[in-house]
Design an enzyme around this catalytic site. Structure first.
Site, PDB file in Angstrom:
ATOM      1  N   LEU A 115      31.704   6.704  21.433  1.00 33.48           N
ATOM      2  CA  LEU A 115      30.948   6.812  20.169  1.00 33.48           C
ATOM      3  C   LEU A 115      30.125   5.541  19.969  1.00 33.48           C
ATOM      4  CD1 LEU A 115      33.692   8.446  17.924  1.00 33.48           C
ATOM      5  CD2 LEU A 115      31.837   9.582  19.180  1.00 33.48           C
ATOM      6  N   HIS A 116      29.077   5.435  20.779  1.00 35.60           N
ATOM      7  CA  HIS A 116      28.260   4.215  20.804  1.00 35.60           C
ATOM      8  C   HIS A 116      27.929   3.675  19.405  1.00 35.60           C
ATOM      9  CE1 HIS A 116      27.318   4.939  25.089  1.00 35.60           C
ATOM     10  NE2 HIS A 116      26.988   6.169  24.765  1.00 35.60           N
TER      11      HIS A 116
END
Ligand code: RIB
Ligand code: CA
Length: 316
Positions: A244-245
């Site tokens: 989940l950058h």
């Protein structure tokens, strides 16, 4: 405790959506505006997706400013191969319930910065076109910006070219303007965001919450997981996870101690060729240039996973 004012510039985008929920759920942050960038999908779709997300979490009170249709000087590249036709495939977002105020990103950012009694933090998790335009057109407003906290770049290894990460590659000139603006920047590049893993068990825990938000976000996570989950070498061996950058950028504002940051010089390569869009992070300070950026290199993954789940649980 006074909340930190945040303008959130994003291109939802599955991970942008998670970052937004973290920001909205936090007692420490006041998301005073959202501006939309073109990146994961076209501006039409990212703008629609922000409004759908705000409708889902009943926060349509937050003004949304539509941003640039394309990068400063290059053609738009989109990441539909990851995020799908809508830009947020898998998430059945509700329609907006309020009339579209047709606000423009630049006007909204300028109005907020001019009117705010305190400095405002800008979080950017897409191509940085809107932020660069703001800095170029209104340099006098830099003093009203606390920091620019962005997801983008990589010290080692890109995800769009061998050397560059998607957000930076789409608009390298914008990223260069941001990095050299003199405003303190906090960079969450692939070095740390690829460790920001969220696993199938986490997605199942979200779905078990039994709320409308968890149902919609569960669909988002299932789609995203199928698209980008990759073997992740954890102590117990390879386990599937999705990175989940963008959530890292917002999570930093909620719990900075979750991250390991290095103060260094950051510059952006805007020369066409193999190095285009590369974020040059002078980790060993060989250039002796001014240290203009804090760059993330590690995080406490368990704390990160817990924050994501706690944030989603705060919505009906
Ligand atoms: O490279 C990852 C970045 O590209 C994230 O911001 C993701 O949302 C996409 O925009
Ligand atoms: Ca993004």
């Amino acid at each position: 405790m006074d909340k930190r004012k945040v303008i959130y510039d994003c291109d939802p985008g599955h991970d942008d959506a998670i970052a937004l929920l973290i920001g909205l759920a936090s007692e420490k942050l006041d998301i005073v505006a959202i501006t939309t960038s073109a990146g994961n999908q076209t501006q039409d779709r990212t703008y629609t997706n922000v409004k759908g997300l705000l409708s889902l979490v009943k926060r349509e009170d937050i003004p949304v400013g539509r941003g640039a249709e394309k990068p400063l000087k290059r053609n738009l590249i989109i990441a539909d191969y990851i995020h799908g036709k809508t830009g947020i495939d898998g998430a059945e977002l509700p329609l907006p319930t309020v009339e579209d105020r047709k606000l423009k990103a630049l006007d909204l950012m300028v109005e907020i910065l001019r009117k705010s009694d305190e400095k405002v933090t800008i979080v950017a998790t897409g191509p940085q076109t809107n932020v660069a335009i703001l800095l170029m057109a209104y340099p006098e407003l830099k003093e009203k910006i606390e920091a620019i906290v962005f997801m983008g770049g990589a010290c080692f290894g890109g995800n769009y070219t061998p050397n560059s990460e998607f957000n930076i590659y789409v608009d390298p000139e914008a990223a260069d303007i941001v990095a050299s603006s003199g405003v303190p920047v906090y960079m969450f590049g692939l070095d740390v965001t690829l460790k920001a893993q969220f696993f199938k068990e986490d997605a199942e825990a979200v779905k078990k919450l039994g709320t409308e938000t968890s149902r919609v976000i569960g669909g988002l996570l299932d789609f995203f997981s199928n698209k980008i989950a990759q073997p992740f070498l954890a102590p117990e061996g390879h386990i599937e996870g999705m990175h989940l950058h963008d959530a890292c950028a917002m999570a930093y504002l909620v719990d900075p101690d979750m991250f390991t940051m290095v103060h260094t010089n950051l510059s952006v390569n805007t020369q066409d060729g193999l190095g285009l869009g590369q974020t040059v992070v002078d980790y060993n300070n060989k250039s002796k240039k001014e240290k203009n950026a804090w760059v993330g290199f590690d995080l406490d993954m368990d704390k990160f996973r817990a924050l994501v789940k706690e944030s989603i649980a705060k919505f009906d």
